[in-house]
Design a protein around this motif. Structure first.
Motif, PDB file in Angstrom:
ATOM      1  N   LEU A 178      38.363  84.524 -41.185  1.00  0.00           N
ATOM      2  CA  LEU A 178      39.803  84.709 -41.103  1.00  0.00           C
ATOM      3  C   LEU A 178      40.588  83.656 -41.875  1.00  0.00           C
ATOM      4  O   LEU A 178      41.813  83.606 -41.782  1.00  0.00           O
ATOM      5  CB  LEU A 178      40.252  84.708 -39.629  1.00  0.00           C
ATOM      6  CG  LEU A 178      40.127  86.011 -38.821  1.00  0.00           C
ATOM      7  CD1 LEU A 178      40.867  87.162 -39.501  1.00  0.00           C
ATOM      8  CD2 LEU A 178      38.707  86.396 -38.528  1.00  0.00           C
ATOM      9  N   GLN A 212      34.417  92.337 -43.639  1.00  0.00           N
ATOM     10  CA  GLN A 212      35.667  93.093 -43.624  1.00  0.00           C
ATOM     11  C   GLN A 212      35.536  94.203 -42.597  1.00  0.00           C
ATOM     12  O   GLN A 212      34.844  95.192 -42.816  1.00  0.00           O
ATOM     13  CB  GLN A 212      35.986  93.680 -44.993  1.00  0.00           C
ATOM     14  CG  GLN A 212      37.217  94.588 -45.018  1.00  0.00           C
ATOM     15  CD  GLN A 212      38.483  93.882 -44.581  1.00  0.00           C
ATOM     16  OE1 GLN A 212      38.935  92.955 -45.245  1.00  0.00           O
ATOM     17  NE2 GLN A 212      39.075  94.304 -43.464  1.00  0.00           N
ATOM     18  N   ARG A 239      45.605  95.515 -41.301  1.00  0.00           N
ATOM     19  CA  ARG A 239      44.573  94.943 -42.165  1.00  0.00           C
ATOM     20  C   ARG A 239      45.206  94.010 -43.194  1.00  0.00           C
ATOM     21  O   ARG A 239      44.701  92.916 -43.457  1.00  0.00           O
ATOM     22  CB  ARG A 239      43.791  96.056 -42.854  1.00  0.00           C
ATOM     23  CG  ARG A 239      42.667  95.548 -43.739  1.00  0.00           C
ATOM     24  CD  ARG A 239      41.930  96.689 -44.407  1.00  0.00           C
ATOM     25  NE  ARG A 239      42.811  97.454 -45.289  1.00  0.00           N
ATOM     26  CZ  ARG A 239      42.444  98.559 -45.941  1.00  0.00           C
ATOM     27  NH1 ARG A 239      41.211  99.027 -45.783  1.00  0.00           N
ATOM     28  NH2 ARG A 239      43.284  99.196 -46.726  1.00  0.00           N
ATOM     29  N   HIS A 275      44.211  90.035 -42.765  1.00  0.00           N
ATOM     30  CA  HIS A 275      43.223  89.543 -43.724  1.00  0.00           C
ATOM     31  C   HIS A 275      43.826  89.002 -45.020  1.00  0.00           C
ATOM     32  O   HIS A 275      43.165  88.208 -45.701  1.00  0.00           O
ATOM     33  CB  HIS A 275      42.215  90.650 -44.033  1.00  0.00           C
ATOM     34  CG  HIS A 275      41.507  91.153 -42.823  1.00  0.00           C
ATOM     35  ND1 HIS A 275      40.440  90.496 -42.256  1.00  0.00           N
ATOM     36  CD2 HIS A 275      41.757  92.226 -42.020  1.00  0.00           C
ATOM     37  CE1 HIS A 275      40.040  91.162 -41.178  1.00  0.00           C
ATOM     38  NE2 HIS A 275      40.824  92.207 -41.011  1.00  0.00           N
ATOM     39  N   HIS A 277      36.260  86.470 -34.505  1.00  0.00           N
ATOM     40  CA  HIS A 277      36.018  87.604 -35.410  1.00  0.00           C
ATOM     41  C   HIS A 277      35.524  88.845 -34.663  1.00  0.00           C
ATOM     42  O   HIS A 277      35.811  89.982 -35.079  1.00  0.00           O
ATOM     43  CB  HIS A 277      35.058  87.208 -36.538  1.00  0.00           C
ATOM     44  CG  HIS A 277      33.621  87.197 -36.182  1.00  0.00           C
ATOM     45  ND1 HIS A 277      32.995  86.103 -35.614  1.00  0.00           N
ATOM     46  CD2 HIS A 277      32.649  88.152 -36.327  1.00  0.00           C
ATOM     47  CE1 HIS A 277      31.721  86.383 -35.431  1.00  0.00           C
ATOM     48  NE2 HIS A 277      31.482  87.606 -35.843  1.00  0.00           N
TER      49      HIS A 277
END
Length: 593
Positions: free
Chosen positions: A142, A224, A446, A450, A479
């Motif tokens: 992250l 991912q 997302r 990210h 995570h």
């Protein structure tokens, strides 16, 4: 947690040890407990240590294992280091310390580049292979721990902060027009790999970079999560609530791993309050909690002490409260901006900086609630994006989130600093169009989690706490919790005004006043409303010879902003003058001409 630095030569020369020493010295606030250096062949490393795990000198860095032929500098914390130590021991490895750094060394020796898959935690590290001369850089999933790089045909340098690279010298400090466009579009956020300076880049989150001795390099993104509905939990709210609750328990438990006491930054909001409740549930007693507030300005309250006090009483924490008078803000602003690796505009950066100063006198590690709003869709603009179709996601995101249009942004700048295209919109469209996100909201989350979040608010928390040798840990960015949340149906996040699944958990373990309260922020009214102590500092910076000589912004705009300090707002209500001034003050604080 610590600070790392290093240089790798590609031209057959020796590394500049004096430059590495300067970089290392500039990182002293991140690691006040120790200093180390190492050099061999074309590579030199530096390290500043903050002692959290294995307080003995056996945990000192740079750490070399001569039998394995590896040297490592490491910043962060591996929460599962004990489990990995046992696993590696069964594979034949022998340990000389109890540090998580040595676990990284042995893990790399055993699994190579894939070692990152086994690491649970926050980290940025460099591994030097003695035999090959190869250097491997890696950053956590992250992007919680920073890693900056500058490179030319002769050498690579890296460090835990951008100012450390500046201390090494030889940096192209011209402004990057694309990064400037992003800064003015996304409230000061410049995502990896760019920084506002053309000569400095960031290793992206979840990336392993292999640099060969001749300077060739390759990047591998090793993580991912999929933002699609692939979970066996389906759409049952009760099952999701139970799963998220269990994952959050695990995330909190992991982040108590330390050989020093662990405290918590308590705002009194849902997120930090949940962390207190989960620590109490796990048997934590006399938890040190910390809250900060400011004097009111223009009728806006500067603290949320009522809520933090309520949680402190409910769970019998050892609570510390700090109220900051407005007249301290000008000097505090300069100190906070000086601690920034990159310019940031969120006015709560100064609050974090001042709070960290006080907290660091009591503990060396704190938990905080950052990341929950991005991971669980807590912000008010997410429903607008969720209403869009998947092909409309990019435009919906820009409409809800951008500070201003490309045309308005271009009009703010001197022509030398403009781009010939809408760079920020191009970035968003490309990110939103990538596969692996089922809905417009999934694509937006997302993007936030990210791409943008590592550079605000995660970078803000890291910079402001580490400026005082205080390690901040973020359970909501575990995570495995992020993977779970990514698969969660959008309606279970958006309901109840956002973060519905967290609110449902909160109703079971928190006072209702905290769960159902309006969403709060870390208020600093004197900055938001440009109160005179702050305005004087802003005026000084924007009329300084450096600012006039740089002329990044249209000078008519600067005059208009100073004449009406609160009269110009971004699309989302932020103060335009503060956004302009933050960049200029940062450039001046770091001596960038």
């Amino acid at each position: 947690m610590c600070g790392v630095s290093g240089e790798m030569r590609f031209d057959g020369g020796k590394p500049d040890l004096a430059a590495v020493e300067r970089m290392t010295d500039s990182l002293e606030p991140r690691g006040p407990d120790g200093r180390g250096a190492w050099s061999q062949g074309a590579v030199a490393l530096g390290h500043r240590r903050l002692k959290i795990i294995d307080l003995s000198d056996r945990g000192a860095q740079p750490m070399t294992d001569p039998q394995l032929g590896l040297t490592v500098v490491f910043n962060g914390c591996i929460y599962n280091h004990r489990e990995l130590r046992e696993r590696l021991g069964r594979l034949g490895h022998r340990f000389f310390s109890r540090s998580d750094t040595e676990v990284v060394v042995k893990a790399y020796a055993e699994w190579g580049l894939e070692c990152v898959q086994s690491l649970i935690g926050m980290f940025a590290f460099a591994v030097v292979e003695h035999r090959t001369g190869r250097v491997v850089l890696a950053r956590d999933r992250l992007g919680i721990k920073p890693l900056y790089v500058t490179e030319d045909s002769d050498r690579l340098r890296f460090a835990s902060s951008l100012p450390a690279l500046l201390a090494g010298g030889g940096i192209d400090t011209s402004l990057d027009p694309v990064a400037l466009h992003q800064y003015l579009s996304w409230h000061g956020t410049v995502p990896a790999p760019r920084t506002v300076l053309a000569g400095v880049r960031k290793v992206p989150p979840a990336t392993v970079r292999v640099v060969e001795r001749d300077g060739t390099s390759r990047d591998h993104c090793y993580w991912q999560p999929s933002y699609t509905r692939h979970s066996e939990l389906g759409e049952d709210p009760a099952l999701w609530q139970e799963a998220v609750h269990d994952a959050l328990r695990t995330a909190v438990r992991r982040r108590t791993v330390a050989d020093v006491p662990v405290g918590l930054l308590l705002s009194g909001g849902l997120d930090s309050s949940l962390l207190v409740a989960l620590l109490a549930e796990a048997g934590e007693q006399d938890l040190a909690t910390f809250a900060m507030g400011f004097e009111s300005e223009n009728g806006e309250d500067g603290d949320e002490f009522w809520y933090s006090d309520l949680i402190a009483r409910e769970f019998s924490t050892d609570h510390h409260q700090f109220l900051i008078p407005s007249d301290r803000l000008p000097s505090a602003l300069d100190a906070a901006i000086g601690a920034m690796s990159e310019p940031m505009v969120s006015h709560d950066a100064v609050a974090f900086h001042m709070l960290a100063e006080q907290v660091s006198k009591e503990v060396k590690v704190v938990l905080c609630g950052q990341g929950a709003d991005e991971v669980f869709a807590g912000y008010h603009w997410y429903p607008r994006i969720a209403a869009a179709t998947r092909p409309e996601a990019g435009e919906a995101y820009a409409d809800a989130y951008f500070d201003r249009t490309h045309a308005d942004l271009t009009a703010m700048l001197h022509p030398d600093f403009t781009t010939d295209h809408d760079a920020s919109m191009g970035f968003v469209r490309a990110h939103m169009a990538a596969p692996g996100a089922a809905t417009a909201l999934d694509a937006a989350l997302r993007m936030d989690v990210h791409a943008l979040m590592p550079d605000d608010p995660v970078k803000r928390v890291d910079n402001m706490t580490m400026a005082w040798g205080l390690e901040a840990r973020v359970p909501f960015l575990d995570h495995e919790l992020v993977e779970l949340a990514a698969a969660c149906p959008p309606q279970l996040k958006l309901a109840q005004g956002g973060k519905a699944v967290l609110k449902d958990i909160g109703r079971k373990i928190l006072p209702p006043e905290v769960v159902d309260r309006p969403k709060g922020y870390f208020p600093v009214p004197a900055v938001r409303h440009m109160a005179e102590p702050v305005l004087a500092r802003v005026r000084e910076a924007l009329t300084a010879p450096e600012a006039r000589g740089r002329a990044v912004f249209d000078q008519r705009l600067v005059h208009e902003l100073l004449a009406a300090p609160n009269g110009h707002r971004t699309k989302r209500g932020a103060n335009t003058l503060w956004q302009v001034a933050s960049l200029e003050i940062w450039l001046q604080k770091h001596g960038i001409k």
